[in-house]
Design a protein around this motif. Structure first.
Motif, PDB file in Angstrom:
ATOM      1  N   LYS A  47       8.374  10.431  37.272  1.00  0.00           N
ATOM      2  CA  LYS A  47       8.630   9.637  36.059  1.00  0.00           C
ATOM      3  C   LYS A  47       9.440  10.446  35.046  1.00  0.00           C
ATOM      4  CE  LYS A  47       6.281   6.998  32.479  1.00  0.00           C
ATOM      5  NZ  LYS A  47       4.999   6.524  31.957  1.00  0.00           N
ATOM      6  N   ASP A  48       9.091  11.718  34.884  1.00  0.00           N
ATOM      7  CA  ASP A  48       9.843  12.583  33.972  1.00  0.00           C
ATOM      8  C   ASP A  48      11.157  13.038  34.603  1.00  0.00           C
ATOM      9  OD1 ASP A  48       7.879  12.431  32.021  1.00  0.00           O
ATOM     10  OD2 ASP A  48       6.857  14.224  32.735  1.00  0.00           O
ATOM     11  N   PHE A  49      11.120  13.408  35.867  1.00  0.00           N
ATOM     12  CA  PHE A  49      12.309  13.931  36.528  1.00  0.00           C
ATOM     13  C   PHE A  49      13.444  12.909  36.538  1.00  0.00           C
ATOM     14  CE2 PHE A  49      14.988  14.818  40.216  1.00  0.00           C
ATOM     15  CZ  PHE A  49      15.331  16.139  39.963  1.00  0.00           C
ATOM     16  N   PHE A  50      13.114  11.675  36.853  1.00  0.00           N
ATOM     17  CA  PHE A  50      14.136  10.633  36.926  1.00  0.00           C
ATOM     18  C   PHE A  50      14.306   9.868  35.610  1.00  0.00           C
ATOM     19  CE2 PHE A  50      12.882  11.130  41.411  1.00  0.00           C
ATOM     20  CZ  PHE A  50      14.115  11.455  41.939  1.00  0.00           C
ATOM     21  N   GLY A  51      13.402  10.078  34.670  1.00  0.00           N
ATOM     22  CA  GLY A  51      13.477   9.394  33.380  1.00  0.00           C
ATOM     23  C   GLY A  51      14.633   9.902  32.536  1.00  0.00           C
TER      24      GLY A  51
END
Length: 89
Positions: A55-59
């Protein structure tokens, strides 16, 4: 004969108003999980991260800037990190 396996599964998209849901998982023997965990941790250490959250990596923020732990990463670093994690899997 009994065989022991470990499973990891995760989901995304079960919150409203998403149109699709994704469920993914991995199954392996205790030995396979031990190897995966050891190699996964090596990648996290090499990139000075303690964890990986897609979620953070691709956000992204409104202007495409990465978020969270990855906010200062270049595309090259992020691509290399992801490639290493995928090679472990």
């Amino acid at each position: 004969m009994a065989v022991e396996f470990f499973t990891y599964a995760d989901e995304s998209g079960i919150q409203s108003p998403t149109k699709y849901c994704l469920v993914e998982g991995f199954i392996g023997s205790p030995k396979q999980w031990s190897i995966l965990e050891r190699e996964w941790k090596k990648v996290l250490i090499d990139y000075n991260t303690g964890e990986f959250h897609a979620k953070d990596f691709f956000g992204r923020k409104e202007h495409g800037q990465r978020v969270g732990l990855y906010n200062s990463w270049t595309d090259a670093k992020a691509d290399s990190f992801l490639e290493r994690l995928l090679s472990v899997i």
